[in-house]
Motif scaffolding. Structure first.
Motif, PDB file in Angstrom:
ATOM      1  N   LEU A  72       9.660  -9.720  -2.018  1.00 10.97           N
ATOM      2  CA  LEU A  72       8.234  -9.892  -2.271  1.00 10.97           C
ATOM      3  C   LEU A  72       7.999 -10.280  -3.722  1.00 10.97           C
ATOM      4  O   LEU A  72       8.603  -9.704  -4.636  1.00 10.97           O
ATOM      5  N   ARG A  73       7.088 -11.232  -3.918  1.00 12.13           N
ATOM      6  CA  ARG A  73       6.736 -11.684  -5.258  1.00 12.13           C
ATOM      7  C   ARG A  73       5.225 -11.885  -5.332  1.00 12.13           C
ATOM      8  O   ARG A  73       4.570 -12.020  -4.311  1.00 12.13           O
ATOM      9  N   ASP A  74       4.696 -11.915  -6.560  1.00  9.87           N
ATOM     10  CA  ASP A  74       3.253 -12.046  -6.773  1.00  9.87           C
ATOM     11  C   ASP A  74       2.508 -10.955  -6.001  1.00  9.87           C
ATOM     12  O   ASP A  74       1.481 -11.189  -5.376  1.00  9.87           O
ATOM     13  N   VAL A  75       3.033  -9.746  -6.070  1.00  9.00           N
ATOM     14  CA  VAL A  75       2.556  -8.624  -5.258  1.00  9.00           C
ATOM     15  C   VAL A  75       1.387  -7.920  -5.943  1.00  9.00           C
ATOM     16  O   VAL A  75       1.383  -7.728  -7.166  1.00  9.00           O
ATOM     17  N   VAL A  76       0.420  -7.510  -5.125  1.00  3.48           N
ATOM     18  CA  VAL A  76      -0.607  -6.572  -5.562  1.00  3.48           C
ATOM     19  C   VAL A  76      -0.198  -5.196  -5.065  1.00  3.48           C
ATOM     20  O   VAL A  76      -0.060  -4.979  -3.860  1.00  3.48           O
ATOM     21  N   LEU A  77       0.051  -4.275  -5.975  1.00  2.00           N
ATOM     22  CA  LEU A  77       0.377  -2.902  -5.611  1.00  2.00           C
ATOM     23  C   LEU A  77      -0.911  -2.088  -5.554  1.00  2.00           C
ATOM     24  O   LEU A  77      -1.708  -2.113  -6.502  1.00  2.00           O
ATOM     25  N   VAL A  78      -1.108  -1.368  -4.444  1.00  2.00           N
ATOM     26  CA  VAL A  78      -2.274  -0.504  -4.294  1.00  2.00           C
ATOM     27  C   VAL A  78      -1.776   0.892  -3.949  1.00  2.00           C
ATOM     28  O   VAL A  78      -1.091   1.084  -2.938  1.00  2.00           O
ATOM     29  N   GLY A  79      -2.081   1.857  -4.781  1.00  2.00           N
ATOM     30  CA  GLY A  79      -1.661   3.230  -4.532  1.00  2.00           C
ATOM     31  C   GLY A  79      -2.844   4.174  -4.533  1.00  2.00           C
ATOM     32  O   GLY A  79      -3.842   3.942  -5.230  1.00  2.00           O
ATOM     33  N   HIS A  80      -2.711   5.232  -3.739  1.00  2.00           N
ATOM     34  CA  HIS A  80      -3.712   6.296  -3.750  1.00  2.00           C
ATOM     35  C   HIS A  80      -3.032   7.595  -4.146  1.00  2.00           C
ATOM     36  O   HIS A  80      -1.968   7.944  -3.612  1.00  2.00           O
ATOM     37  N   SER A  81      -3.623   8.315  -5.101  1.00  2.00           N
ATOM     38  CA  SER A  81      -3.159   9.651  -5.455  1.00  2.00           C
ATOM     39  C   SER A  81      -1.680   9.626  -5.853  1.00  2.00           C
ATOM     40  O   SER A  81      -1.322   8.956  -6.825  1.00  2.00           O
ATOM     41  N   MET A  82      -0.803  10.301  -5.120  1.00  2.00           N
ATOM     42  CA  MET A  82       0.620  10.275  -5.458  1.00  2.00           C
ATOM     43  C   MET A  82       1.157   8.862  -5.543  1.00  2.00           C
ATOM     44  O   MET A  82       2.066   8.581  -6.325  1.00  2.00           O
TER      45      MET A  82
ATOM     46  N   LEU B  10       0.841  -1.195   0.000  1.00  2.00           N
ATOM     47  CA  LEU B  10       0.000   0.000   0.000  1.00  2.00           C
ATOM     48  C   LEU B  10       0.877   1.246   0.000  1.00  2.00           C
ATOM     49  O   LEU B  10       1.747   1.407   0.857  1.00  2.00           O
ATOM     50  N   ILE B  11       0.625   2.155  -0.948  1.00  2.00           N
ATOM     51  CA  ILE B  11       1.451   3.353  -1.115  1.00  2.00           C
ATOM     52  C   ILE B  11       0.536   4.574  -1.002  1.00  2.00           C
ATOM     53  O   ILE B  11      -0.340   4.789  -1.844  1.00  2.00           O
ATOM     54  N   HIS B  12       0.756   5.367   0.025  1.00  2.00           N
ATOM     55  CA  HIS B  12      -0.172   6.430   0.407  1.00  2.00           C
ATOM     56  C   HIS B  12      -0.090   7.654  -0.500  1.00  2.00           C
ATOM     57  O   HIS B  12       0.840   7.828  -1.295  1.00  2.00           O
ATOM     58  N   GLY B  13      -1.056   8.529  -0.319  1.00  2.00           N
ATOM     59  CA  GLY B  13      -1.109   9.786  -1.054  1.00  2.00           C
ATOM     60  C   GLY B  13      -0.451  10.929  -0.303  1.00  2.00           C
ATOM     61  O   GLY B  13      -0.048  10.803   0.853  1.00  2.00           O
TER      62      GLY B  13
END
Length: 285
Positions: free
Chosen positions: A90-100, A29-32
């Motif tokens: 980490l492998r088979d990763v789901v990347l989730v980002g918001h805004s930035m 999870l990558i924040h805004g």
């Protein structure tokens, strides 16, 4: 607190703070802007019981991470993400980002490829390209961003109030989708961010992601409110989806920019449906 070192500035390391919870397939999870891992509390609360390992980190300059005087550009942000994925293997990763955070995902996939990544979720996205130029007439005038930068220089805390008002569409949603206390908590997190980083990130918003978008070869879910007052929906999510064959755009009617908080039930439902669905056969190209 756990940290991963991504570089150094003079005598001090540049450390990225992260939180790593649960087991199962990894969701990063990558924040805004200008917040921190705290932005994801409603998503972590949904992902953990669903059987996912959740890893959230604070972008350099924000939250509990180091606050260097440089590196507030998407090449560096993507390199920081690559270091985190590599260090944690980490492998088979789901990347989730918001805004930035959607910029990190897009630049990472464009520069480093999808060897470690299975899917990507872009919430209130910043790609493909915000700045109005002769070859990007759909963009936003440079003068608007220059005004933001001047406002930050003049009084970063007053700017932060204005930003949070737009982030939540606070006048319409106060007491309904967001409490005064939640507004204040977000403001407090933003106030603790690097002054240098807060200013420099506005310039980063003007990154041209179009080449990166063309290289993305994993399934992508885009979720955005059509009343987004920070990143206009017609310029961002609505325009981005046709550039990503096989991607899915979910439009939240009347929703603001702050959908991980204000529209968490909708966002969580869409994320969980997306990560459990079979991958489209044509997603990798």
């Amino acid at each position: 607190m756990p940290f991963i070192t991504v570089g150094a500035e003079n005598s001090a390391p540049i450390d990225i703070y992260y939180e790593d919870h649960g087991s199962g397939q990894s969701v990063v999870l990558i924040h805004g802007f200008p917040f921190s891992t705290a932005s994801w509390e409603k998503q972590v609360a949904a992902l953990l019981p669903a059987g996912y390992r959740t890893i959230a980190y604070d972008r350099r300059g924000f939250g509990n991470s180091s606050q260097p005087a440089s590196g507030y550009d998407y090449d560096t942000f993507a390199a920081d993400l690559d270091t985190i994925l590599t260090e944690l293997d980490l492998r088979d990763v789901v990347l989730v980002g918001h805004s930035m955070g959607t910029g990190e995902i897009t630049r990472y996939l464009g520069s480093y490829g999808s060897g470690r990544i299975s899917r990507a979720v872009l919430l209130s996205p910043i790609p493909p390209y915000l700045l109005k130029t002769p070859d990007n007439p759909q963009g936003v005038e440079r003068s608007l961003f220059d005004g933001f930068m001047q406002a930050i220089r003049d009084d970063r805390f007053a700017y932060l109030t204005s930003f949070c008002d737009s982030f939540f569409n606070y006048r319409q949603n106060r007491g309904r989708l967001v409490s005064e206390e939640a507004y204040r908590a977000h403001w407090n997190v933003g106030a603790q961010a690097s002054a240098i980083g807060t200013l420099a990130c506005v310039e980063a918003w003007l990154t041209d992601f179009r080449d990166d978008v063309s290289r993305i070869d994993v399934p992508v879910l885009i979720v955005q409110g059509d009343d987004d007052q920070v990143l206009p929906y017609p310029v961002t999510g609505q325009r981005l989806q046709p550039m990503l064959p096989g991607s899915r755009l979910v439009t939240l009617k009347g929703a603001p920019h702050s959908i991980p908080w204000t529209n968490a039930d909708d966002v969580n439902r869409e994320i969980l449906a997306f990560v459990t669905a079979p991958a489209p056969a044509m997603a990798r190209r």
